[in-house]
Design a protein around this motif. Structure first.
Motif, PDB file in Angstrom:
ATOM      1  N   ILE A  84     -84.906 -76.528-178.805  1.00  0.00           N
ATOM      2  CA  ILE A  84     -83.752 -77.426-178.022  1.00  0.00           C
ATOM      3  C   ILE A  84     -83.050 -76.167-177.287  1.00  0.00           C
ATOM      4  O   ILE A  84     -83.093 -74.862-177.737  1.00  0.00           O
ATOM      5  CB  ILE A  84     -82.842 -77.577-179.282  1.00  0.00           C
ATOM      6  N   TYR A  85     -82.507 -76.769-176.105  1.00  0.00           N
ATOM      7  CA  TYR A  85     -81.803 -75.922-175.356  1.00  0.00           C
ATOM      8  C   TYR A  85     -80.348 -76.570-175.195  1.00  0.00           C
ATOM      9  O   TYR A  85     -80.383 -77.621-174.724  1.00  0.00           O
ATOM     10  CB  TYR A  85     -82.630 -75.852-173.652  1.00  0.00           C
ATOM     11  N   ALA A  86     -79.430 -75.780-175.273  1.00  0.00           N
ATOM     12  CA  ALA A  86     -77.970 -76.214-174.955  1.00  0.00           C
ATOM     13  C   ALA A  86     -77.601 -75.267-173.800  1.00  0.00           C
ATOM     14  O   ALA A  86     -77.484 -73.993-173.998  1.00  0.00           O
ATOM     15  CB  ALA A  86     -77.249 -76.115-176.120  1.00  0.00           C
ATOM     16  N   ASP A 124     -68.884 -68.828-178.880  1.00  0.00           N
ATOM     17  CA  ASP A 124     -68.044 -68.691-177.731  1.00  0.00           C
ATOM     18  C   ASP A 124     -68.107 -67.261-177.470  1.00  0.00           C
ATOM     19  O   ASP A 124     -68.076 -66.571-176.422  1.00  0.00           O
ATOM     20  CB  ASP A 124     -66.661 -69.002-178.228  1.00  0.00           C
ATOM     21  N   ARG A 125     -68.409 -66.291-178.735  1.00  0.00           N
ATOM     22  CA  ARG A 125     -68.108 -65.065-178.500  1.00  0.00           C
ATOM     23  C   ARG A 125     -69.438 -64.500-177.672  1.00  0.00           C
ATOM     24  O   ARG A 125     -69.513 -63.827-176.786  1.00  0.00           O
ATOM     25  CB  ARG A 125     -68.111 -64.171-179.775  1.00  0.00           C
ATOM     26  N   VAL A 126     -70.591 -65.174-178.140  1.00  0.00           N
ATOM     27  CA  VAL A 126     -72.071 -64.829-177.261  1.00  0.00           C
ATOM     28  C   VAL A 126     -71.799 -65.279-175.870  1.00  0.00           C
ATOM     29  O   VAL A 126     -72.226 -64.448-174.986  1.00  0.00           O
ATOM     30  CB  VAL A 126     -73.101 -65.598-177.987  1.00  0.00           C
ATOM     31  N   MET A 160     -81.483 -66.080-174.908  1.00  0.00           N
ATOM     32  CA  MET A 160     -80.224 -66.513-173.894  1.00  0.00           C
ATOM     33  C   MET A 160     -80.941 -66.748-172.691  1.00  0.00           C
ATOM     34  O   MET A 160     -82.003 -65.877-172.210  1.00  0.00           O
ATOM     35  CB  MET A 160     -79.260 -65.500-173.952  1.00  0.00           C
ATOM     36  N   LEU A 161     -80.691 -67.788-171.944  1.00  0.00           N
ATOM     37  CA  LEU A 161     -81.171 -67.984-170.578  1.00  0.00           C
ATOM     38  C   LEU A 161     -80.210 -67.750-169.793  1.00  0.00           C
ATOM     39  O   LEU A 161     -79.190 -68.204-169.809  1.00  0.00           O
ATOM     40  CB  LEU A 161     -81.753 -69.426-170.400  1.00  0.00           C
ATOM     41  N   LYS A 162     -80.587 -66.699-168.617  1.00  0.00           N
ATOM     42  CA  LYS A 162     -79.530 -66.439-167.763  1.00  0.00           C
ATOM     43  C   LYS A 162     -79.851 -66.883-166.173  1.00  0.00           C
ATOM     44  O   LYS A 162     -80.749 -67.239-165.887  1.00  0.00           O
ATOM     45  CB  LYS A 162     -79.322 -64.896-167.864  1.00  0.00           C
ATOM     46  N   ASP A 163     -78.809 -66.957-165.626  1.00  0.00           N
ATOM     47  CA  ASP A 163     -79.333 -66.975-164.033  1.00  0.00           C
ATOM     48  C   ASP A 163     -79.580 -65.830-163.319  1.00  0.00           C
ATOM     49  O   ASP A 163     -79.617 -64.839-163.758  1.00  0.00           O
ATOM     50  CB  ASP A 163     -77.797 -68.070-163.423  1.00  0.00           C
ATOM     51  N   ALA A 164     -79.779 -65.880-161.824  1.00  0.00           N
ATOM     52  CA  ALA A 164     -80.169 -64.722-161.036  1.00  0.00           C
ATOM     53  C   ALA A 164     -79.208 -63.750-161.204  1.00  0.00           C
ATOM     54  O   ALA A 164     -79.348 -62.584-160.887  1.00  0.00           O
ATOM     55  CB  ALA A 164     -80.518 -65.280-159.574  1.00  0.00           C
ATOM     56  N   GLY A 183     -77.392 -70.749-170.837  1.00  0.00           N
ATOM     57  CA  GLY A 183     -77.428 -71.193-172.236  1.00  0.00           C
ATOM     58  C   GLY A 183     -78.617 -70.772-173.210  1.00  0.00           C
ATOM     59  O   GLY A 183     -78.922 -69.583-172.747  1.00  0.00           O
ATOM     60  N   ILE A 184     -78.326 -71.254-174.226  1.00  0.00           N
ATOM     61  CA  ILE A 184     -79.550 -70.828-175.310  1.00  0.00           C
ATOM     62  C   ILE A 184     -80.620 -71.875-175.819  1.00  0.00           C
ATOM     63  O   ILE A 184     -80.301 -72.996-175.859  1.00  0.00           O
ATOM     64  CB  ILE A 184     -78.440 -70.405-176.675  1.00  0.00           C
ATOM     65  N   ALA A 185     -81.840 -71.189-175.643  1.00  0.00           N
ATOM     66  CA  ALA A 185     -82.719 -71.890-176.296  1.00  0.00           C
ATOM     67  C   ALA A 185     -83.239 -71.566-177.703  1.00  0.00           C
ATOM     68  O   ALA A 185     -83.137 -70.463-178.152  1.00  0.00           O
ATOM     69  CB  ALA A 185     -84.175 -71.918-175.358  1.00  0.00           C
ATOM     70  N   ALA A 186     -83.520 -72.618-178.491  1.00  0.00           N
ATOM     71  CA  ALA A 186     -83.806 -72.313-179.801  1.00  0.00           C
ATOM     72  C   ALA A 186     -85.425 -72.946-180.288  1.00  0.00           C
ATOM     73  O   ALA A 186     -85.596 -73.993-179.959  1.00  0.00           O
ATOM     74  CB  ALA A 186     -82.874 -72.753-180.960  1.00  0.00           C
ATOM     75  N   ILE A 187     -85.990 -71.973-181.159  1.00  0.00           N
ATOM     76  CA  ILE A 187     -87.392 -72.678-181.636  1.00  0.00           C
ATOM     77  C   ILE A 187     -87.056 -72.641-183.072  1.00  0.00           C
ATOM     78  O   ILE A 187     -86.760 -71.769-183.760  1.00  0.00           O
ATOM     79  CB  ILE A 187     -88.327 -71.896-181.273  1.00  0.00           C
ATOM     80  N   LEU A 188     -87.172 -74.091-183.708  1.00  0.00           N
ATOM     81  CA  LEU A 188     -86.581 -74.355-185.113  1.00  0.00           C
ATOM     82  C   LEU A 188     -87.834 -74.973-185.736  1.00  0.00           C
ATOM     83  O   LEU A 188     -88.622 -75.513-185.604  1.00  0.00           O
ATOM     84  CB  LEU A 188     -85.685 -75.288-185.077  1.00  0.00           C
ATOM     85  N   ARG A 189     -87.770 -74.616-187.118  1.00  0.00           N
ATOM     86  CA  ARG A 189     -88.674 -75.142-188.156  1.00  0.00           C
ATOM     87  C   ARG A 189     -87.959 -75.355-189.413  1.00  0.00           C
ATOM     88  O   ARG A 189     -87.075 -74.493-189.766  1.00  0.00           O
ATOM     89  CB  ARG A 189     -89.883 -73.861-188.643  1.00  0.00           C
ATOM     90  N   ASP A 190     -88.285 -76.444-189.956  1.00  0.00           N
ATOM     91  CA  ASP A 190     -87.874 -76.743-191.525  1.00  0.00           C
ATOM     92  C   ASP A 190     -88.355 -75.914-192.567  1.00  0.00           C
ATOM     93  O   ASP A 190     -89.627 -75.882-192.686  1.00  0.00           O
ATOM     94  CB  ASP A 190     -87.951 -78.381-191.481  1.00  0.00           C
TER      95      ASP A 190
END
Length: 148
Positions: free
Chosen positions: A25-27, A73-75, A108-112, A118-125
């Motif tokens: 997921i990327y938000a 918000d802090r991040v 965390m994904l950053k621009d140039a 935003g933030i991408a997460a790799i998740l597992r149940d």
């Protein structure tokens, strides 16, 4: 961007979206879901169409939302997180309302210019494992109580 770069980006997106076993997921920086792969659909029960453009509140249990958004918000403000080096654990909600336990990593994904996009997460149940570990802890506690 060259045609080769565009093709590589499209291929990477297809691999993430269609073949990865873990949910990805990327938000964006406002917490709106912008990428939702097939495994996220399997894990949470929401289709890509249902999830894209929605807030992460879609999968965050209500009682955890205030803490989540305070940290988020802090991040976004500082660009600093203590959660980059090892997997995190957190509860989540499926589309059915069922609570599950997740383990995930983030990046965390950053621009140039170095600003967070935003933030991408790799998740597992890990619900089954978490429940098994809890059962062992409960059994150990009961054993200790019976010996006291």
């Amino acid at each position: 961007m060259s045609e080769n770069d565009t093709n590589a980006t499209e291929l990477s997106t297809r691999i993430i979206s269609e073949t990865t076993l873990d949910a990805v997921i990327y938000a964006d920086k406002t917490g709106v879901i912008r990428l939702w792969n097939d495994a996220a659909t399997t894990l949470f029960g929401y289709s890509r169409e249902e999830a894209l453009g929605k807030s992460l509140d879609l999968i965050i249990p209500e009682k955890h939302r205030d803490a989540h958004w305070t940290g988020w918000d802090r991040v976004m403000e500082t660009g600093v997180t203590r959660y980059g080096q090892e997997p995190l654990s957190a509860p989540a909600l499926k589309s059915t309302g069922e609570k599950i336990s997740l383990e995930f990593s983030i990046t965390m994904l950053k621009d140039a210019e170095g600003k967070i996009e935003g933030i991408a997460a790799i998740l597992r149940d890990v619900t089954k494992r978490w429940n098994a570990e809890r059962a062992v802890r409960d059994e150990l506690r009961q054993l200790k109580e019976s010996q006291a």
